[in-house]
Write an enzyme that holds these catalytic residues in place. Structure first.
Site, PDB file in Angstrom:
ATOM      1  N   ASP A  67       0.841  -1.202   0.000  1.00 11.16           N
ATOM      2  CA  ASP A  67       0.000   0.000   0.000  1.00 11.16           C
ATOM      3  C   ASP A  67       0.874   1.250   0.000  1.00 11.16           C
ATOM      4  O   ASP A  67       2.091   1.176   0.144  1.00 11.16           O
ATOM      5  CB  ASP A  67      -0.936   0.000   1.215  1.00 11.16           C
ATOM      6  CG  ASP A  67      -0.260  -0.517   2.474  1.00 11.16           C
ATOM      7  OD1 ASP A  67       0.917  -0.182   2.700  1.00 11.16           O
ATOM      8  OD2 ASP A  67      -0.903  -1.268   3.239  1.00 11.16           O
ATOM      9  N   ASP A 136      -8.743  -3.253  14.033  1.00 12.24           N
ATOM     10  CA  ASP A 136     -10.109  -3.470  13.547  1.00 12.24           C
ATOM     11  C   ASP A 136     -10.187  -4.599  12.521  1.00 12.24           C
ATOM     12  O   ASP A 136     -11.213  -4.799  11.884  1.00 12.24           O
ATOM     13  CB  ASP A 136     -10.680  -2.181  12.951  1.00 12.24           C
ATOM     14  CG  ASP A 136      -9.847  -1.625  11.805  1.00 12.24           C
ATOM     15  OD1 ASP A 136      -8.839  -2.270  11.421  1.00 12.24           O
ATOM     16  OD2 ASP A 136     -10.189  -0.544  11.285  1.00 12.24           O
ATOM     17  N   HIS A 138      -8.252  -4.926   9.733  1.00 12.75           N
ATOM     18  CA  HIS A 138      -7.918  -4.620   8.344  1.00 12.75           C
ATOM     19  C   HIS A 138      -6.582  -5.230   7.946  1.00 12.75           C
ATOM     20  O   HIS A 138      -5.700  -5.439   8.775  1.00 12.75           O
ATOM     21  CB  HIS A 138      -7.931  -3.106   8.086  1.00 12.75           C
ATOM     22  CG  HIS A 138      -6.771  -2.343   8.651  1.00 12.75           C
ATOM     23  ND1 HIS A 138      -6.885  -1.492   9.733  1.00 12.75           N
ATOM     24  CD2 HIS A 138      -5.480  -2.272   8.267  1.00 12.75           C
ATOM     25  CE1 HIS A 138      -5.716  -0.947   9.989  1.00 12.75           C
ATOM     26  NE2 HIS A 138      -4.840  -1.405   9.115  1.00 12.75           N
ATOM     27  N   GLU A 143     -10.162  -1.433   4.900  1.00 13.48           N
ATOM     28  CA  GLU A 143     -10.849  -1.175   6.155  1.00 13.48           C
ATOM     29  C   GLU A 143     -12.112  -2.036   6.262  1.00 13.48           C
ATOM     30  O   GLU A 143     -12.558  -2.629   5.277  1.00 13.48           O
ATOM     31  CB  GLU A 143     -11.209   0.308   6.243  1.00 13.48           C
ATOM     32  CG  GLU A 143     -10.003   1.247   6.207  1.00 13.48           C
ATOM     33  CD  GLU A 143      -9.208   1.266   7.500  1.00 13.48           C
ATOM     34  OE1 GLU A 143      -9.340   0.336   8.321  1.00 13.48           O
ATOM     35  OE2 GLU A 143      -8.446   2.220   7.708  1.00 13.48           O
TER      36      GLU A 143
END
Length: 261
Positions: A67, A136, A138, A143
């Site tokens: 990324d 979370d 990801h 996300e």
């Protein structure tokens, strides 16, 4: 999905570095997908040590990014290109020519995303993709509620992810970009061997949902359950909420050595 529980981050880094070394011995020009952040640093240190000792030759390895932030100048020290050059390319003694990544400063960001997805395919696909996991759930910057079939694209970061990443920007969340380019979940699942490393108690709930919960977009990493050869390596703290922890320990202890990671 194989789950391997190790004593600590150092042991996890050594285990994964040896898996990479074994791959490079079989395929010297393997395309390695790398992740950024603090979690994979033990992997890169252990791999660099193996290269320095001569136990593995990484000179023909190719490196690709998972990324990239959108809008940071190419030379910004916290652009992921800069981080990968600093933490992976240079310690392994590779040249920048061995490296490929998306252009986060492109005028047409979506075109840059599409171009990167094509480039990965044209390079023969990613042989081994390293992954971290967010609190979370990801992976990359996919996300919660990301499409499980998604390709490389632009994503808006959640507030929690920006808070988590502020430590890399002098603890100033205002410096953390709002958008990133990320390999999509579908792109990640195209890799031949995704390996996720998670350490620390703060990742325990996300790990439990990834490994033992249902496959659901609310926990993007759970999509790894769909891959025929995904590995999750966790330290004792990150494994603390796994109901089947004892089973995972037993199956790994009984695993034939010839199977590798």
């Amino acid at each position: 999905m194989e789950v391997v529980i190790v004593p600590d981050a150092t042991a996890g880094g050594e285990l994964i570095a040896e898996a990479i070394a074994a791959l490079l011995r079989r395929k010297p020009d393997a395309l390695l997908g790398v992740a950024t952040g603090s979690t994979p640093l033990p992997i890169y240190r252990a791999l660099a040590s193996k290269v320095a000792s001569g136990s593995v030759d990484a000179s023909r390895a190719r490196i690709c990014q998972l990324d990239e932030y959108v809008g940071l100048p190419a030379g910004h020290p916290e652009s992921y290109r800069s981080v990968v050059l600093r933490e992976v390319i240079e310690p392994l003694g590779l040249s920048e020519a061995s490296f490929m990544g998306p252009d986060g400063a492109a005028e047409d960001v979506q075109a840059a995303c599409d171009a990167y997805d094509r480039a990965l395919a044209e390079a023969g696909g990613v042989d081994l993709q390293l992954l971290g996991i967010g609190t979370d759930g990801h992976i990359g910057f996919n996300e919660p509620c990301s499409s499980l079939a998604s390709r490389t694209r632009i994503k808006t970061l959640t507030e929690q992810t920006r808070v988590d990443n502020a430590r890399f920007f002098d603890d100033d969340i205002e410096q953390v970009p709002h958008h990133v380019i990320t390999q999509g979940i579908g792109t990640i699942l195209d890799s031949r061997h995704p390996i996720l490393l998670a350490t620390g108690e703060g990742k325990a709930e996300a790990v439990a949902q990834t490994v033992e919960g249902p496959v659901a977009s609310i926990v993007p990493a759970s999509a790894l359950q769909l891959h025929p050869h995904a590995t999750v390596v966790v330290d004792e703290a990150a494994a603390s909420k796994l109901k089947l922890a004892d089973y995972f320990r037993a199956t790994y202890a009984a695993k034939p050595g010839w199977q590798g990671l």
